[in-house]
Scaffold this active site. Structure first.
Site, PDB file in Angstrom:
ATOM      1  N   ARG A  65       0.835  -1.190   0.000  1.00 25.96           N
ATOM      2  CA  ARG A  65       0.000   0.000   0.000  1.00 25.96           C
ATOM      3  C   ARG A  65       0.882   1.257   0.000  1.00 25.96           C
ATOM      4  NH1 ARG A  65      -5.131   1.753  -1.041  1.00 25.96           N
ATOM      5  NH2 ARG A  65      -6.160   2.802   0.685  1.00 25.96           N
ATOM      6  N   THR A 340      -9.845   0.544  -9.131  1.00 24.83           N
ATOM      7  CA  THR A 340      -8.853  -0.366  -8.626  1.00 24.83           C
ATOM      8  C   THR A 340      -8.880  -1.532  -9.597  1.00 24.83           C
ATOM      9  OG1 THR A 340      -9.227   0.416  -6.394  1.00 24.83           O
ATOM     10  CG2 THR A 340      -8.426  -1.833  -6.568  1.00 24.83           C
ATOM     11  N   THR A 358      -4.075  -0.647  -7.101  1.00 21.88           N
ATOM     12  CA  THR A 358      -4.887   0.534  -7.411  1.00 21.88           C
ATOM     13  C   THR A 358      -4.084   1.815  -7.535  1.00 21.88           C
ATOM     14  OG1 THR A 358      -6.888   1.696  -6.728  1.00 21.88           O
ATOM     15  CG2 THR A 358      -5.343   1.159  -4.993  1.00 21.88           C
ATOM     16  N   ASN A 360      -6.291   4.302  -6.926  1.00 23.88           N
ATOM     17  CA  ASN A 360      -7.470   4.844  -6.248  1.00 23.88           C
ATOM     18  C   ASN A 360      -8.512   5.230  -7.297  1.00 23.88           C
ATOM     19  OD1 ASN A 360      -9.142   5.355  -4.171  1.00 23.88           O
ATOM     20  ND2 ASN A 360      -8.264   7.311  -3.593  1.00 23.88           N
ATOM     21  N   ASP A 382      -7.963   8.250   0.580  1.00 27.26           N
ATOM     22  CA  ASP A 382      -8.459   7.133   1.409  1.00 27.26           C
ATOM     23  C   ASP A 382      -8.230   7.378   2.901  1.00 27.26           C
ATOM     24  OD1 ASP A 382      -9.712   5.557  -0.418  1.00 27.26           O
ATOM     25  OD2 ASP A 382      -8.067   4.145  -0.697  1.00 27.26           O
ATOM     26  N   SER A 412     -10.117  -0.700   1.309  1.00 27.25           N
ATOM     27  CA  SER A 412     -11.187  -1.708   1.312  1.00 27.25           C
ATOM     28  C   SER A 412     -10.805  -2.924   0.478  1.00 27.25           C
ATOM     29  CB  SER A 412     -12.475  -1.114   0.728  1.00 27.25           C
ATOM     30  OG  SER A 412     -12.908  -0.034   1.497  1.00 27.25           O
ATOM     31  N   GLY A 432     -13.585  -1.395  -6.873  1.00 25.24           N
ATOM     32  CA  GLY A 432     -14.907  -0.841  -6.547  1.00 25.24           C
ATOM     33  C   GLY A 432     -14.932   0.003  -5.284  1.00 25.24           C
ATOM     34  N   GLY A 433     -13.766   0.474  -4.803  1.00 16.84           N
ATOM     35  CA  GLY A 433     -13.758   1.342  -3.620  1.00 16.84           C
ATOM     36  C   GLY A 433     -14.456   0.667  -2.465  1.00 16.84           C
TER      37      GLY A 433
HETATM   38  N1  GLY Z   1      -8.475   3.000  -3.077  1.00 13.12           N
HETATM   39  C1  GLY Z   1      -9.521   2.145  -2.724  1.00 13.12           C
HETATM   40  C2  GLY Z   1      -9.211   1.307  -1.547  1.00 13.12           C
HETATM   41  O1  GLY Z   1      -8.050   1.055  -1.281  1.00 13.12           O
HETATM   42  O2  GLY Z   1     -10.096   0.923  -0.841  1.00 13.12           O
END
Ligand code: GLY
Length: 529
Positions: A65, A340, A358, A360, A382, A412, A432-433
């Site tokens: 991340r 993503t 992703t 984002n 985020d 997520s 899909g966030g």
């Molecule tokens: N950028 C979307 C997530 O990481 O949830």
């Protein structure tokens, strides 16, 4: 088998396995290929998570991340009146977290790779040099983004066009090819140091971005213990914080296990009502307790405790919906603490990997690093930039996910592997966030409770609730008969939406063959041999 967001990327991964590579080699090659042919989410300028299960049963998960730059601070997106400026956290240089993807691919390779990394990157270099033909969906998407590309770039990127993009147009990316060559020659330092680092820092300086040489050099992905739970005789292996995905998924499954949803029916009033009620409570916990485990104590054991969740769900009524304002996070005494993309790979030996990665938003912050040819993420959105104020996904959060230097923003993303009786059964994930968690949840229910095959489970229409806003998002044509009016009578607000998720999944059939599930909502393609 490889299932990914783009046929050319799936083909690259498949070739790697045909040439003797394992599932992890294939996933790495597919990840680099997505950075070339699926730039809205495939990336080297973003980050993600990988969940792995080898055929000897060993499991692991990697957090690559993005991190907040050293100069980031809690109030960086607030204006003089203390109001949140959403544009700053979503568009342009200031929205960017320190990318983790390249370090992540090298960490995966170091632990599991069998073919030379140079070989895994080579097909992507070729595709960037020679160009690739865009699909109808890609042309449509690119045409909606031209204005944003122009606003946020000082130069004409390969994705700019004065005329409308048409399906079949070819896009070549010489700068990106060169960047990939630097990585191929110099390893992870080919991205985090040297000429590419110069290009990233110069890009940052041109637009108030915060990422420094030290931020890049010091970035490190982290091996984390996967989150593990059980559901109707299956073991669920998923991602730990800083993704909320694994914990939330297990909480949802625990709440579902006591009910005969197979008898109630797929997308029936009762099933959707139960899912929405569980989701409100789980997303309230997410907003309160979850963040980067290197910065906040997360009460993981309590959140996964079946007694805690049983008590948490005890007030669910089947006669009426609970308004979100009456739902708050569960009481945990002294806390321990859209765009993503996902790819799933299983090799001939049964090794499996699920990677969700992703930038984002679609094309991240819309800034392509000049000279280096790749888009940067806008992952800083985020974070919870102001307690209680929603981000682009409508998600709210508090202190646990406040911005701090070097901290990772809550995600997520829910790359997930399912086993049954000690054997691999499914590899699942989606973009899909905020809807990622509930899409993975429904896909598992579709296979386990509703007896669907993998493609059918992916294809099936999805619904989603996330506590706030207090509404069930319903995919077009998801509800049949009187379900819509029945849910409204229970007190649910419904909001119709075009598409939820773009799953890429693999199911191991009882005879050992693999069934791919590639989402028809996108250009997703599963290829096997
Ligand atoms: N950028 C979307 C997530 O990481 O949830």
């Amino acid at each position: 088998m490889v299932s990914s967001a783009h046929p050319l990327a799936s083909a690259v991964g498949l070739d790697v396995m045909k040439n003797g590579g394992n599932a992890i080699d294939a996933a790495i090659a597919t990840h680099f290929a997505l950075a070339v042919v699926y730039p809205q989410a495939g990336n080297i300028g973003g980050g993600g998570f990988a969940v792995i299960r080898m055929n000897d049963g060993t499991i692991s998960s990697l957090d690559f991340r993005e991190k907040a730059p050293a100069l980031a601070h809690r109030e960086m997106y607030l204006n003089a009146d203390g109001q949140l400026d959403n544009l700053l956290s979503t568009h342009g240089h200031m929205a960017t977290g320190v990318p983790g993807a390249v370090d992540g691919m090298f960490a995966l390779h170091q632990k599991y790779g069998t073919l030379p990394m140079a070989e895994l990157i080579e097909p992507s270099i070729k595709m960037a040099q020679r160009g690739y033909a865009i699909t109808p969906l890609a042309a449509e998407l690119l045409n909606t983004k031209q204005e944003e590309f122009q606003t946020h770039n000082r130069w004409s990127t390969p994705y700019h066009s004065d005329q409308n993009w048409q399906a079949g147009d070819t896009i070549t990316q010489p700068d990106l090819a060169q960047t990939l060559e630097h990585i191929q020659t110099n390893g992870r330092n080919g991205f985090y140091e040297g000429i590419v680092a110069d290009q990233i820092v110069a890009e940052m300086q041109s637009g108030n971005g915060l990422i420094s040489y030290a931020d890049l050099k010091n970035y490190q992905s982290v091996w984390r213990k996967p989150i593990i739970g059980n559901y109707r005789g299956h073991q669920i292996i998923s991602m730990a914080p800083p993704s909320s995905g694994g914990i939330a998924l297990i909480q949802l499954l625990q709440g579902t296990e006591g009910y005969p949803i197979a008898d109630w029916g797929h997308n029936s009033t009762k099933t959707i009502h139960l899912m929405a009620e569980l989701e409100k409570r789980v997303y309230a916990d997410r907003a309160t307790y979850l963040g980067d485990p290197d910065f906040v104590d997360i009460p993981v054991n309590q959140l996964l405790d079946s007694l805690y969740n049983q008590q948490r769900y005890a007030d669910i009524s089947f006669d009426k919906a609970t308004p979100s304002e009456l739902v708050s996070a569960g009481e945990i005494p002294s806390s321990e603490s859209p765009e993503t993309t996902h790819l799933s790979v299983v090799d001939a030996d049964g090794n499996a990997v699920a990677i969700t990665t992703t930038l984002n938003s679609s094309f991240g912050n819309k800034v392509m690093v000049k000279g280096a040819g790749f888009f940067l993420n806008n992952e800083m959105d985020d974070f919870s930039s102001k307690p209680g104020v929603p981000n682009q996904f409508g998600l709210i959060g508090g202190d646990a996910n406040a911005i701090a230097p070097h901290k990772r923003m809550l995600s997520s993303m829910t790359p997930t592997i399912v086993t049954k009786n000690g054997k691999l059964k499914m590899v699942v994930g989606t973009p899909g966030g905020s809807t990622i968690i509930t899409s993975v949840y429904q896909t598992l229910l579709n296979v386990i409770d509703f007896d669907m095959g993998m493609q059918e489970a992916v294809h099936a229409k999805k619904v989603h609730h996330q506590w706030y806003p207090d509404e069930i998002r319903v995919e077009t044509d998801a509800l049949t008969g009187s379900v819509e009016t029945d849910l409204e009578q229970l007190g649910h607000q419904l909001r119709m939406t075009d598409k939820i998720g773009r799953m890429d999944c693999i199911l191991v059939l009882p005879d050992g063959r693999l069934e791919g599930g590639a989402d028809p909502r996108g250009d997703n393609t599963a290829l096997g041999y």
